[in-house]
Design an enzyme around this catalytic site. Structure first.
Site, PDB file in Angstrom:
ATOM      1  N   ASN A  11       0.893  -1.168   0.000  1.00  0.00           N
ATOM      2  CA  ASN A  11       0.000   0.000   0.000  1.00  0.00           C
ATOM      3  C   ASN A  11       0.931   1.218   0.000  1.00  0.00           C
ATOM      4  O   ASN A  11       1.598   1.487   0.992  1.00  0.00           O
ATOM      5  CB  ASN A  11      -0.860  -0.050   1.253  1.00  0.00           C
ATOM      6  CG  ASN A  11      -1.962   0.977   1.317  1.00  0.00           C
ATOM      7  OD1 ASN A  11      -2.609   1.102   2.348  1.00  0.00           O
ATOM      8  ND2 ASN A  11      -2.220   1.730   0.258  1.00  0.00           N
ATOM      9  N   ASN A  64      -6.657  10.661  -0.354  1.00  0.00           N
ATOM     10  CA  ASN A  64      -6.714   9.617  -1.364  1.00  0.00           C
ATOM     11  C   ASN A  64      -6.206  10.144  -2.698  1.00  0.00           C
ATOM     12  O   ASN A  64      -6.089  11.351  -2.911  1.00  0.00           O
ATOM     13  CB  ASN A  64      -8.144   9.103  -1.523  1.00  0.00           C
ATOM     14  CG  ASN A  64      -8.567   8.191  -0.401  1.00  0.00           C
ATOM     15  OD1 ASN A  64      -7.747   7.487   0.184  1.00  0.00           O
ATOM     16  ND2 ASN A  64      -9.850   8.186  -0.083  1.00  0.00           N
ATOM     17  N   CYS A  73      -5.881   5.867   8.113  1.00  0.00           N
ATOM     18  CA  CYS A  73      -5.207   4.901   7.245  1.00  0.00           C
ATOM     19  C   CYS A  73      -4.182   4.187   8.100  1.00  0.00           C
ATOM     20  O   CYS A  73      -3.174   4.776   8.492  1.00  0.00           O
ATOM     21  CB  CYS A  73      -4.543   5.595   6.053  1.00  0.00           C
ATOM     22  SG  CYS A  73      -3.588   4.469   5.011  1.00  0.00           S
ATOM     23  N   GLU A 208     -10.858  -0.055  -1.220  1.00  0.00           N
ATOM     24  CA  GLU A 208     -10.856   1.175  -0.428  1.00  0.00           C
ATOM     25  C   GLU A 208     -11.608   2.297  -1.139  1.00  0.00           C
ATOM     26  O   GLU A 208     -11.476   2.472  -2.354  1.00  0.00           O
ATOM     27  CB  GLU A 208      -9.420   1.620  -0.152  1.00  0.00           C
ATOM     28  CG  GLU A 208      -8.627   0.643   0.704  1.00  0.00           C
ATOM     29  CD  GLU A 208      -7.329   1.246   1.195  1.00  0.00           C
ATOM     30  OE1 GLU A 208      -7.357   2.395   1.674  1.00  0.00           O
ATOM     31  OE2 GLU A 208      -6.287   0.571   1.094  1.00  0.00           O
ATOM     32  N   CYS A 217      -4.624  -2.948   3.450  1.00  0.00           N
ATOM     33  CA  CYS A 217      -5.355  -1.870   4.127  1.00  0.00           C
ATOM     34  C   CYS A 217      -5.304  -2.157   5.621  1.00  0.00           C
ATOM     35  O   CYS A 217      -5.938  -3.114   6.092  1.00  0.00           O
ATOM     36  CB  CYS A 217      -6.798  -1.799   3.631  1.00  0.00           C
ATOM     37  SG  CYS A 217      -7.807  -0.562   4.479  1.00  0.00           S
TER      38      CYS A 217
END
Length: 274
Positions: A11, A64, A73, A208, A217
């Site tokens: 990620n 984002n 997050c 997400e 995530c």
């Protein structure tokens, strides 16, 4: 603008020091930076700001790739913690930060692992937010193609978790967007698809909100374990296997904070003209 590229189990993030740099991020700039062909490319942009509260060390902001700002997050929190230590913004190993919806404690370990106190899971529908009359361990959510049985929780951001028999063949490409924008979630939702291996081991994929399916995530892993514990199908310490790697999640139940432990990797530093 100076930045670092980092990832938590695949990620990926751009992390920016806004303590020593005076930077403002309009939506158009974030979208341009997030473009993997014409910019840097990332799932989320993480911004380190001075604390709003003198008892805290930093303020933690998350954007984002589509420019929308979110309040949590988990993978990003681990990278945030490593970043402020690597860049000499703090010499502490236990770091207190504020987010848009609360506070977090981050603990940087000697083996490049980071443990995050994610706080208590939030179950009240109006606080998630989720349109429901009362809390239930399972909710029936109807989409255009399938009716699903889901657990719904907030880890500082809203999550919807459904069990699947085989994670590799789950219809995430279709169901993910349908759940993300479902009318029962006023602020949209992160959709988790969980395969239970045993009481202490699950596999998970997460679609997400604002980013699509990612390699990992962190808050989604926390949400999946919390839902599984509330439903009585998981134990208090659970290994979560995501496409990008592994997280360990611990939760002793209501009244206790939830802890997430995993890697945070620094890839490179760079400079870009805004």
């Amino acid at each position: 603008m100076q930045f670092s590229k980092m990832h938590g189990l695949g990620n990926d993030f751009v992390v920016v020091d806004a303590v020593t740099q005076n930077i403002y991020f309009p939506t158009e700039v974030i979208k341009r930076l997030a473009d993997r062909n014409r910019g840097i490319g990332f799932d989320q942009l993480l911004v380190v700001e001075p604390p709003y509260d003198p008892d805290l060390d930093f303020h933690y902001r998350i954007f984002n790739a589509d420019g929308s700002e979110v309040s949590q997050c988990g993978n990003g929190a681990r990278c945030f913690a490593r970043f402020v230590v690597l860049k000499g913004l703090t010499n502490k190993k236990e770091i207190a930060v504020s987010t848009a919806k609360g506070k977090m404690m981050l603990c940087v370990k000697d083996d490049d692992m980071v443990c995050v106190n994610m706080g208590e899971p939030i179950w009240e529908p109006n606080k998630i937010p989720f349109n429901a009359n009362k809390f239930e361990k399972n909710y029936i959510i109807r989409t255009d193609i399938q009716t699903l049985l889901c657990g719904v929780v907030s880890m500082g951001n809203p999550h919807c978790v459904t069990q699947v028999e085989d994670i590799q063949h789950a219809n995430i490409e279709i169901l993910g967007p349908l759940l993300e924008s479902h009318e029962r979630f006023p602020e949209r939702v992160n959709a988790g698809f969980m395969q239970i291996i045993n009481r202490n081991h699950i596999k998970l994929r997460v679609y997400e909100r604002g980013a699509g399916e990612t390699q990992a995530c962190g808050s989604g892993a926390c949400a999946a374990v919390a839902v599984g514990i509330m439903q009585g199908v998981l134990g208090s310490c659970v290994q979560v296997d995501l496409p990008g790697g592994r997280l360990m999640i611990e939760w002793q139940g209501k009244g206790h904070p939830l802890y997430m432990t995993g890697e945070a990797t620094h890839i490179y530093d760079g400079v870009i003209r805004l």
